[in-house]
Design a protein around this motif. Structure first.
Motif, PDB file in Angstrom:
ATOM      1  N   PRO A 167       0.817  -1.216   0.000  1.00 46.13           N
ATOM      2  CA  PRO A 167       0.000   0.000   0.000  1.00 46.13           C
ATOM      3  C   PRO A 167       0.851   1.267   0.000  1.00 46.13           C
ATOM      4  O   PRO A 167       1.944   1.294   0.580  1.00 46.13           O
ATOM      5  CB  PRO A 167      -0.794  -0.085   1.315  1.00 46.13           C
ATOM      6  CG  PRO A 167      -0.440  -1.371   1.949  1.00 46.13           C
ATOM      7  CD  PRO A 167       0.734  -1.965   1.250  1.00 46.13           C
ATOM      8  N   ALA A 168       0.333   2.306  -0.653  1.00 47.27           N
ATOM      9  CA  ALA A 168       0.976   3.623  -0.619  1.00 47.27           C
ATOM     10  C   ALA A 168       0.044   4.552   0.155  1.00 47.27           C
ATOM     11  O   ALA A 168      -1.138   4.649  -0.164  1.00 47.27           O
ATOM     12  CB  ALA A 168       1.200   4.135  -2.028  1.00 47.27           C
ATOM     13  N   ILE A 169       0.579   5.215   1.153  1.00 49.49           N
ATOM     14  CA  ILE A 169      -0.237   6.081   2.000  1.00 49.49           C
ATOM     15  C   ILE A 169       0.245   7.512   1.848  1.00 49.49           C
ATOM     16  O   ILE A 169       1.445   7.776   1.938  1.00 49.49           O
ATOM     17  CB  ILE A 169      -0.124   5.622   3.472  1.00 49.49           C
ATOM     18  CG1 ILE A 169      -0.760   4.240   3.595  1.00 49.49           C
ATOM     19  CG2 ILE A 169      -0.787   6.586   4.434  1.00 49.49           C
ATOM     20  CD1 ILE A 169       0.122   3.222   4.152  1.00 49.49           C
ATOM     21  N   LYS A 170      -0.708   8.416   1.625  1.00 46.37           N
ATOM     22  CA  LYS A 170      -0.321   9.831   1.552  1.00 46.37           C
ATOM     23  C   LYS A 170      -0.285  10.374   2.971  1.00 46.37           C
ATOM     24  O   LYS A 170      -1.257  10.229   3.717  1.00 46.37           O
ATOM     25  CB  LYS A 170      -1.342  10.613   0.730  1.00 46.37           C
ATOM     26  CG  LYS A 170      -0.991  12.104   0.651  1.00 46.37           C
ATOM     27  CD  LYS A 170      -1.978  12.855  -0.219  1.00 46.37           C
ATOM     28  CE  LYS A 170      -1.936  14.344   0.034  1.00 46.37           C
ATOM     29  NZ  LYS A 170      -0.770  15.029  -0.482  1.00 46.37           N
ATOM     30  N   GLY A 171       0.830  10.950   3.353  1.00 42.98           N
ATOM     31  CA  GLY A 171       0.896  11.482   4.706  1.00 42.98           C
ATOM     32  C   GLY A 171       2.204  12.202   4.959  1.00 42.98           C
ATOM     33  O   GLY A 171       3.156  12.077   4.197  1.00 42.98           O
ATOM     34  N   ASP A 172       2.197  12.951   6.065  1.00 41.84           N
ATOM     35  CA  ASP A 172       3.341  13.777   6.434  1.00 41.84           C
ATOM     36  C   ASP A 172       4.143  13.073   7.531  1.00 41.84           C
ATOM     37  O   ASP A 172       3.695  12.961   8.677  1.00 41.84           O
ATOM     38  CB  ASP A 172       2.814  15.137   6.931  1.00 41.84           C
ATOM     39  CG  ASP A 172       3.924  16.089   7.266  1.00 41.84           C
ATOM     40  OD1 ASP A 172       5.115  15.687   7.188  1.00 41.84           O
ATOM     41  OD2 ASP A 172       3.616  17.245   7.629  1.00 41.84           O
ATOM     42  N   VAL A 173       5.324  12.628   7.169  1.00 40.23           N
ATOM     43  CA  VAL A 173       6.182  11.886   8.093  1.00 40.23           C
ATOM     44  C   VAL A 173       6.513  12.717   9.332  1.00 40.23           C
ATOM     45  O   VAL A 173       6.674  12.185  10.438  1.00 40.23           O
ATOM     46  CB  VAL A 173       7.467  11.447   7.336  1.00 40.23           C
ATOM     47  CG1 VAL A 173       8.542  10.956   8.277  1.00 40.23           C
ATOM     48  CG2 VAL A 173       7.113  10.390   6.293  1.00 40.23           C
ATOM     49  N   LEU A 174       6.564  14.040   9.164  1.00 39.19           N
ATOM     50  CA  LEU A 174       6.917  14.904  10.301  1.00 39.19           C
ATOM     51  C   LEU A 174       5.881  14.820  11.424  1.00 39.19           C
ATOM     52  O   LEU A 174       6.169  15.154  12.563  1.00 39.19           O
ATOM     53  CB  LEU A 174       7.061  16.362   9.833  1.00 39.19           C
ATOM     54  CG  LEU A 174       8.208  16.622   8.859  1.00 39.19           C
ATOM     55  CD1 LEU A 174       8.204  18.072   8.382  1.00 39.19           C
ATOM     56  CD2 LEU A 174       9.549  16.275   9.490  1.00 39.19           C
ATOM     57  N   LYS A 175       4.689  14.343  11.120  1.00 41.45           N
ATOM     58  CA  LYS A 175       3.650  14.236  12.150  1.00 41.45           C
ATOM     59  C   LYS A 175       3.869  13.029  13.065  1.00 41.45           C
ATOM     60  O   LYS A 175       3.265  12.940  14.126  1.00 41.45           O
ATOM     61  CB  LYS A 175       2.277  14.127  11.486  1.00 41.45           C
ATOM     62  CG  LYS A 175       1.881  15.382  10.724  1.00 41.45           C
ATOM     63  CD  LYS A 175       0.370  15.534  10.720  1.00 41.45           C
ATOM     64  CE  LYS A 175      -0.025  16.954  10.387  1.00 41.45           C
ATOM     65  NZ  LYS A 175      -0.554  17.100   9.032  1.00 41.45           N
ATOM     66  N   GLY A 176       4.683  12.085  12.646  1.00 37.43           N
ATOM     67  CA  GLY A 176       4.996  10.950  13.513  1.00 37.43           C
ATOM     68  C   GLY A 176       4.028   9.791  13.365  1.00 37.43           C
ATOM     69  O   GLY A 176       2.981   9.898  12.729  1.00 37.43           O
ATOM     70  N   TYR A 177       4.399   8.678  14.010  1.00 37.71           N
ATOM     71  CA  TYR A 177       3.611   7.439  13.879  1.00 37.71           C
ATOM     72  C   TYR A 177       2.173   7.623  14.345  1.00 37.71           C
ATOM     73  O   TYR A 177       1.253   7.007  13.799  1.00 37.71           O
ATOM     74  CB  TYR A 177       4.288   6.308  14.673  1.00 37.71           C
ATOM     75  CG  TYR A 177       3.445   5.049  14.702  1.00 37.71           C
ATOM     76  CD1 TYR A 177       3.360   4.228  13.589  1.00 37.71           C
ATOM     77  CD2 TYR A 177       2.712   4.700  15.843  1.00 37.71           C
ATOM     78  CE1 TYR A 177       2.576   3.088  13.584  1.00 37.71           C
ATOM     79  CE2 TYR A 177       1.921   3.561  15.851  1.00 37.71           C
ATOM     80  CZ  TYR A 177       1.856   2.764  14.722  1.00 37.71           C
ATOM     81  OH  TYR A 177       1.070   1.636  14.731  1.00 37.71           O
ATOM     82  N   GLU A 178       1.981   8.455  15.358  1.00 37.45           N
ATOM     83  CA  GLU A 178       0.619   8.586  15.907  1.00 37.45           C
ATOM     84  C   GLU A 178      -0.378   9.041  14.855  1.00 37.45           C
ATOM     85  O   GLU A 178      -1.550   8.674  14.921  1.00 37.45           O
ATOM     86  CB  GLU A 178       0.616   9.526  17.112  1.00 37.45           C
ATOM     87  CG  GLU A 178       1.186   8.804  18.319  1.00 37.45           C
ATOM     88  CD  GLU A 178       0.950   9.513  19.635  1.00 37.45           C
ATOM     89  OE1 GLU A 178       0.477  10.670  19.601  1.00 37.45           O
ATOM     90  OE2 GLU A 178       1.255   8.912  20.670  1.00 37.45           O
ATOM     91  N   ALA A 179       0.085   9.801  13.894  1.00 37.84           N
ATOM     92  CA  ALA A 179      -0.819  10.228  12.817  1.00 37.84           C
ATOM     93  C   ALA A 179      -1.122   9.070  11.859  1.00 37.84           C
ATOM     94  O   ALA A 179      -1.972   9.198  10.988  1.00 37.84           O
ATOM     95  CB  ALA A 179      -0.190  11.384  12.052  1.00 37.84           C
ATOM     96  N   PHE A 180      -0.418   7.972  12.034  1.00 38.36           N
ATOM     97  CA  PHE A 180      -0.600   6.799  11.155  1.00 38.36           C
ATOM     98  C   PHE A 180      -1.025   5.588  11.991  1.00 38.36           C
ATOM     99  O   PHE A 180      -0.719   4.454  11.669  1.00 38.36           O
ATOM    100  CB  PHE A 180       0.709   6.484  10.414  1.00 38.36           C
ATOM    101  CG  PHE A 180       1.151   7.576   9.489  1.00 38.36           C
ATOM    102  CD1 PHE A 180       0.840   7.529   8.142  1.00 38.36           C
ATOM    103  CD2 PHE A 180       1.868   8.666   9.974  1.00 38.36           C
ATOM    104  CE1 PHE A 180       1.250   8.549   7.288  1.00 38.36           C
ATOM    105  CE2 PHE A 180       2.275   9.686   9.131  1.00 38.36           C
ATOM    106  CZ  PHE A 180       1.956   9.640   7.790  1.00 38.36           C
ATOM    107  N   GLY A 181      -1.704   5.878  13.080  1.00 34.30           N
ATOM    108  CA  GLY A 181      -2.050   4.834  14.054  1.00 34.30           C
ATOM    109  C   GLY A 181      -2.903   3.716  13.480  1.00 34.30           C
ATOM    110  O   GLY A 181      -3.027   2.656  14.099  1.00 34.30           O
ATOM    111  N   PHE A 182      -3.475   3.929  12.309  1.00 32.77           N
ATOM    112  CA  PHE A 182      -4.269   2.880  11.667  1.00 32.77           C
ATOM    113  C   PHE A 182      -3.368   1.789  11.066  1.00 32.77           C
ATOM    114  O   PHE A 182      -3.844   0.740  10.648  1.00 32.77           O
ATOM    115  CB  PHE A 182      -5.173   3.477  10.574  1.00 32.77           C
ATOM    116  CG  PHE A 182      -4.430   4.332   9.582  1.00 32.77           C
ATOM    117  CD1 PHE A 182      -3.951   3.782   8.404  1.00 32.77           C
ATOM    118  CD2 PHE A 182      -4.188   5.681   9.839  1.00 32.77           C
ATOM    119  CE1 PHE A 182      -3.254   4.558   7.492  1.00 32.77           C
ATOM    120  CE2 PHE A 182      -3.485   6.471   8.936  1.00 32.77           C
ATOM    121  CZ  PHE A 182      -3.013   5.908   7.753  1.00 32.77           C
ATOM    122  N   LEU A 183      -2.061   2.064  11.019  1.00 29.47           N
ATOM    123  CA  LEU A 183      -1.120   1.067  10.493  1.00 29.47           C
ATOM    124  C   LEU A 183      -0.592   0.214  11.647  1.00 29.47           C
ATOM    125  O   LEU A 183      -0.541   0.682  12.788  1.00 29.47           O
ATOM    126  CB  LEU A 183       0.070   1.768   9.812  1.00 29.47           C
ATOM    127  CG  LEU A 183      -0.230   2.609   8.585  1.00 29.47           C
ATOM    128  CD1 LEU A 183       1.053   3.242   8.053  1.00 29.47           C
ATOM    129  CD2 LEU A 183      -0.885   1.760   7.500  1.00 29.47           C
TER     130      LEU A 183
END
Ligand code: GLN
Length: 288
Positions: A167-183
């Protein structure tokens, strides 16, 4: 005009216009114009170059003389044995980054199935896709911010046959893992983030300036992505996991220092030019 004569005139045009390594570049251009590989090029040097082949080659030489990166002119580039689509709007894969892939593969416990890998700031996807192609049991996720880069990333996922599995996810790495908590929590994070300091951007080679600023700009000190990786990603690694990054000249010590706040297992590794280029930090006991 024969292929050989076309090659010679491309070579001359490139070198007269100050392109170093003109012979190699001319060969890449002719091969692309002929849609052939190096062997076919060598075997067909005496053949007639059709006018449309000449037109294609001349057009590419003109673009190159205007200092477009060779990878953009060709529209694709081989990385780790796979061909990636590349062009304006995405960072062209570099050979150092192939070494980063090798380091990650060497460190992975190949007996473990289902390790989760994040390729952060994935650009063309060259790192994450190459890892998945090499070790198909990895669960690889690509994270990219720029829509233009995502366009190439998606093309590469399709052309390399991993559109469903990676999968390719659009997102800002600077926001940290918490912004990607669905992963899922990652076992391995790999990244070649933007690392040029903002004030050095105007000093870059003309070719590099044609690459997207968003893929190059690492903030005031060039280290903003490493800071985010240390503080906002590394603590979320599964135990036994590791983070592996590529960094700019003279950044490795600073990056290692940032990672050492969250890891007691740090290595700095040199690239093939003998420059400290990669930092790997293992995750042991710390947890959120
Ligand atoms: N990961 C991609 C590469 O190494 C893109 C990196 C970036 O955009 N800074 O080519």
């Amino acid at each position: 005009m024969t292929v050989s004569e076309l090659y010679k005139s491309c070579c001359d045009a490139l070198s007269e216009n100050g392109i170093g390594n003109a012979e190699n570049e001319a060969r890449f251009i002719i091969q692309k114009a002929l849609r052939c590989d190096q062997t076919a090029f060598l075997l067909n040097k005496g053949a007639v170059a059709e006018p449309f082949v000449v037109d294609r080659a001349v057009n590419m030489v003109h673009r190159r003389i205007r200092r477009e990166p060779l990878q953009y002119v060709l529209g694709e580039w081989d990385f780790f044995g796979y061909t990636f689509k590349v062009g304006e709007g995405v960072l062209a894969p570099r050979p150092e980054t192939e070494e980063l892939c090798s380091l990650v593969i060497d460190r992975i416990d190949k007996c473990k199935a289902g390790l989760t890998v994040f390729d952060l700031c994935s650009g063309t996807g060259c790192i994450g896709i190459s890892l998945k192609k090499t070790l198909p049991l990895l669960d690889v996720y690509l994270v990219e911010y720029s829509d233009e880069a995502l366009g190439y990333l998606n093309e590469n996922r399709i052309s390399l046959g991993v559109a469903r599995s990676v999968p390719a996810i659009k997102g800002d790495v600077l926001k940290g893992y918490e912004a990607f908590g669905f992963l899922p929590r990652p076992d391995i994070i790999v990244s070649n983030p933007p690392y040029i300091s903002t004030f050095e951007l105007p000093l870059l080679q003309t070719e590099v300036k044609k690459e997207p600023v968003v893929a190059l700009d690492g903030g005031e000190d060039g280290l903003v992505f490493y800071r985010a990786l240390a503080e906002k990603w590394l603590p979320y690694l599964n135990e036994g996991g590791f983070i592996a990054v590529e960094c700019g000249d003279e950044q490795a010590d600073d990056v290692a220092a940032m990672f050492s706040e969250y890891s007691g297992d740090i290595s700095i590794i040199k690239d093939f030019n003998g420059i400290d280029r990669f930092v790997i930090a293992g995750k042991e006991k710390y947890d959120i």
